[in-house]
Design a protein around this motif. Structure first.
Motif, PDB file in Angstrom:
ATOM      1  N   ILE A 125       0.849  -1.200   0.000  1.00 43.94           N
ATOM      2  CA  ILE A 125       0.000   0.000   0.000  1.00 43.94           C
ATOM      3  C   ILE A 125       0.880   1.243   0.000  1.00 43.94           C
ATOM      4  N   HIS A 126       0.589   2.165  -0.915  1.00 43.45           N
ATOM      5  CA  HIS A 126       1.329   3.424  -1.003  1.00 43.45           C
ATOM      6  C   HIS A 126       0.376   4.579  -0.727  1.00 43.45           C
ATOM      7  N   VAL A 127       0.907   5.655  -0.153  1.00 46.91           N
ATOM      8  CA  VAL A 127       0.103   6.867   0.027  1.00 46.91           C
ATOM      9  C   VAL A 127       0.489   7.847  -1.065  1.00 46.91           C
ATOM     10  N   GLY A 128      -0.517   8.393  -1.758  1.00 50.57           N
ATOM     11  CA  GLY A 128      -0.203   9.368  -2.805  1.00 50.57           C
ATOM     12  C   GLY A 128      -1.378   9.576  -3.731  1.00 50.57           C
ATOM     13  N   ASP A 129      -1.111  10.294  -4.814  1.00 49.37           N
ATOM     14  CA  ASP A 129      -2.127  10.563  -5.819  1.00 49.37           C
ATOM     15  C   ASP A 129      -2.095   9.458  -6.878  1.00 49.37           C
ATOM     16  N   GLY A 130      -3.057   8.561  -6.796  1.00 54.86           N
ATOM     17  CA  GLY A 130      -3.097   7.413  -7.706  1.00 54.86           C
ATOM     18  C   GLY A 130      -3.453   7.768  -9.139  1.00 54.86           C
ATOM     19  N   THR A 131      -3.887   9.007  -9.404  1.00 53.34           N
ATOM     20  CA  THR A 131      -4.264   9.336 -10.789  1.00 53.34           C
ATOM     21  C   THR A 131      -3.049   9.307 -11.719  1.00 53.34           C
ATOM     22  N   SER A 132      -1.836   9.402 -11.126  1.00 58.37           N
ATOM     23  CA  SER A 132      -0.623   9.302 -11.945  1.00 58.37           C
ATOM     24  C   SER A 132      -0.125   7.863 -12.016  1.00 58.37           C
ATOM     25  N   GLY A 133      -0.826   6.947 -11.345  1.00 58.89           N
ATOM     26  CA  GLY A 133      -0.467   5.536 -11.389  1.00 58.89           C
ATOM     27  C   GLY A 133       0.815   5.237 -10.637  1.00 58.89           C
ATOM     28  N   ASP A 134       1.557   4.263 -11.139  1.00 56.41           N
ATOM     29  CA  ASP A 134       2.775   3.785 -10.468  1.00 56.41           C
ATOM     30  C   ASP A 134       3.794   3.459 -11.557  1.00 56.41           C
ATOM     31  N   GLN A 135       4.362   4.524 -12.117  1.00 57.00           N
ATOM     32  CA  GLN A 135       5.279   4.400 -13.252  1.00 57.00           C
ATOM     33  C   GLN A 135       6.439   3.438 -12.957  1.00 57.00           C
ATOM     34  N   LEU A 136       6.887   3.477 -11.695  1.00 56.91           N
ATOM     35  CA  LEU A 136       8.062   2.687 -11.301  1.00 56.91           C
ATOM     36  C   LEU A 136       7.860   1.181 -11.511  1.00 56.91           C
ATOM     37  N   ASN A 137       6.663   0.702 -11.196  1.00 56.71           N
ATOM     38  CA  ASN A 137       6.404  -0.748 -11.278  1.00 56.71           C
ATOM     39  C   ASN A 137       5.587  -1.163 -12.498  1.00 56.71           C
ATOM     40  N   ALA A 138       5.233  -0.188 -13.353  1.00 56.57           N
ATOM     41  CA  ALA A 138       4.424  -0.511 -14.543  1.00 56.57           C
ATOM     42  C   ALA A 138       5.276  -1.360 -15.498  1.00 56.57           C
ATOM     43  N   PRO A 139       4.689  -2.130 -16.424  1.00 60.38           N
ATOM     44  CA  PRO A 139       3.249  -2.186 -16.705  1.00 60.38           C
ATOM     45  C   PRO A 139       2.493  -3.137 -15.780  1.00 60.38           C
ATOM     46  N   TYR A 140       1.191  -2.920 -15.700  1.00 63.58           N
ATOM     47  CA  TYR A 140       0.295  -3.757 -14.910  1.00 63.58           C
ATOM     48  C   TYR A 140      -0.650  -4.530 -15.833  1.00 63.58           C
ATOM     49  N   ASP A 141      -0.957  -5.772 -15.444  1.00 64.40           N
ATOM     50  CA  ASP A 141      -1.896  -6.593 -16.221  1.00 64.40           C
ATOM     51  C   ASP A 141      -3.334  -6.113 -16.027  1.00 64.40           C
ATOM     52  N   ALA A 142      -3.595  -5.566 -14.857  1.00 63.35           N
ATOM     53  CA  ALA A 142      -4.931  -5.018 -14.610  1.00 63.35           C
ATOM     54  C   ALA A 142      -4.799  -3.813 -13.686  1.00 63.35           C
ATOM     55  N   ILE A 143      -5.629  -2.812 -13.931  1.00 62.50           N
ATOM     56  CA  ILE A 143      -5.694  -1.628 -13.055  1.00 62.50           C
ATOM     57  C   ILE A 143      -7.162  -1.442 -12.683  1.00 62.50           C
ATOM     58  N   VAL A 144      -7.417  -1.380 -11.377  1.00 64.92           N
ATOM     59  CA  VAL A 144      -8.785  -1.243 -10.876  1.00 64.92           C
ATOM     60  C   VAL A 144      -8.864   0.081 -10.121  1.00 64.92           C
ATOM     61  N   VAL A 145      -9.715   0.972 -10.606  1.00 64.88           N
ATOM     62  CA  VAL A 145      -9.851   2.295  -9.976  1.00 64.88           C
ATOM     63  C   VAL A 145     -11.174   2.298  -9.224  1.00 64.88           C
ATOM     64  N   THR A 146     -11.130   2.607  -7.921  1.00 59.97           N
ATOM     65  CA  THR A 146     -12.354   2.493  -7.123  1.00 59.97           C
ATOM     66  C   THR A 146     -12.874   3.859  -6.681  1.00 59.97           C
ATOM     67  N   ALA A 147     -12.674   4.868  -7.526  1.00 60.58           N
ATOM     68  CA  ALA A 147     -13.264   6.200  -7.300  1.00 60.58           C
ATOM     69  C   ALA A 147     -13.555   6.769  -8.684  1.00 60.58           C
ATOM     70  N   GLY A 148     -14.578   7.638  -8.759  1.00 61.01           N
ATOM     71  CA  GLY A 148     -15.069   8.102 -10.059  1.00 61.01           C
ATOM     72  C   GLY A 148     -14.223   9.223 -10.652  1.00 61.01           C
ATOM     73  N   ALA A 149     -13.781   9.030 -11.901  1.00 62.04           N
ATOM     74  CA  ALA A 149     -12.896  10.005 -12.570  1.00 62.04           C
ATOM     75  C   ALA A 149     -13.693  10.816 -13.600  1.00 62.04           C
ATOM     76  N   PRO A 150     -13.271  12.078 -13.868  1.00 59.71           N
ATOM     77  CA  PRO A 150     -13.954  12.855 -14.913  1.00 59.71           C
ATOM     78  C   PRO A 150     -13.750  12.222 -16.286  1.00 59.71           C
ATOM     79  N   GLU A 151     -12.574  11.638 -16.502  1.00 62.51           N
ATOM     80  CA  GLU A 151     -12.301  10.869 -17.718  1.00 62.51           C
ATOM     81  C   GLU A 151     -11.203   9.862 -17.394  1.00 62.51           C
ATOM     82  N   ILE A 152     -10.909   8.943 -18.295  1.00 65.69           N
ATOM     83  CA  ILE A 152      -9.902   7.916 -17.978  1.00 65.69           C
ATOM     84  C   ILE A 152      -8.521   8.573 -17.965  1.00 65.69           C
ATOM     85  N   PRO A 153      -7.811   8.546 -16.822  1.00 66.55           N
ATOM     86  CA  PRO A 153      -6.504   9.207 -16.749  1.00 66.55           C
ATOM     87  C   PRO A 153      -5.482   8.564 -17.709  1.00 66.55           C
ATOM     88  N   GLU A 154      -4.873   9.412 -18.556  1.00 70.21           N
ATOM     89  CA  GLU A 154      -3.888   8.932 -19.552  1.00 70.21           C
ATOM     90  C   GLU A 154      -2.771   8.103 -18.930  1.00 70.21           C
TER      91      GLU A 154
END
Ligand code: SAM
Length: 209
Positions: A125-154
């Motif tokens: 578990i990390h504390v931070g702004d998840g809208t920027s994802g986790d560049q350090l450990n990417a790529p991910y096979d699946a990403i699950v976002v559990t809060a509503g976004a205005p659009e899909i974050p690039e």
């Protein structure tokens, strides 16, 4: 029949068919992820309040998002919005490794404590702004976002592996749709799952606070 078993039967009736997902929900004690006074309602099919004005998601939506991630046990999964830690606990049973990001320290700490008590060891578990994802450990096979976004974050799209799945609610608190974006060599495919209602995703590539 236990409340937990009734919940599983109701998920099955509502179309959750992946037996591994149902088994993960049947063996994860949701009452451990809510405050003591809310425990009697733990298996109601509804979102429930947690600290910091946030919520633990409705079991049907947790099951649907997890089923849509199509996990086989080998995947690296990124979750945005740890909240209580419940969705992370479910993902942990179905994937190899889970990284979960939460913007509130207090929630992240409590979630980590609950997962440790349940001996779930493959979640970071990390504390931070998840809208920027986790560049350090990417790529991910699946990403699950559990809060509503205005659009899909690039950045989240960029951090998906080839054939990776991104499951995300898009819209404001009153009008959201749960979407699945799948990366494919022919281009990204997006489809809508159902209307939903999550708290806002707040951050650089989300809503402003
Ligand atoms: N998955 C959670 C669970 O199983 O309990 C439910 C999550 S709750 C509906 C949404 C969470 O997203 C909240 O805890 C909120 O603080 C968090 N959140 C909102 N914006 C965020 C961001 N940019 N980065 C990380 N977490 C965020």
């Amino acid at each position: 029949m236990s409340d937990q078993q009734s919940m599983i039967d109701s998920l099955r009736r509502r179309g959750i068919h992946d037996e591994r997902v149902l088994e993960a929900l049947a063996t994860t004690p949701r009452e451990r992820f809510v405050a003591t006074q809310i425990e009697p309602h733990a298996y109601a099919d509804s979102a429930l309040p947690i600290a910091c004005g946030q919520t633990i998601s409705q079991p049907y939506i947790v099951a649907l998002m997890t089923q849509s991630a199509r996990l086989t046990g080998r995947e690296a999964v990124l979750e945005i919005g740890t909240g209580s830690g419940y969705q992370a606990a479910i993902l942990a049973k179905l994937a190899s490794r889970v990284v979960s990001i939460e913007r509130y320290d207090e929630l992240a700490e409590k979630a980590a404590q609950r997962l440790a008590e349940l001996k779930i060891k493959n979640v970071e578990i990390h504390v931070g702004d998840g809208t920027s994802g986790d560049q350090l450990n990417a790529p991910y096979d699946a990403i699950v976002v559990t809060a509503g976004a205005p659009e899909i974050p690039e950045p989240l799209i960029d951090q998906l592996a080839e054939r990776g799945r991104l499951i995300i609610p898009v819209g404001d608190e009153t009008d959201q749709v749960l979407k699945v974006l799948e990366r494919s060599p022919e281009g990204d495919i997006v489809h809508d799952l159902c209307p939903c209602r999550f708290v806002n995703l707040i951050g650089k590539h989300g809503w402003s606070a």
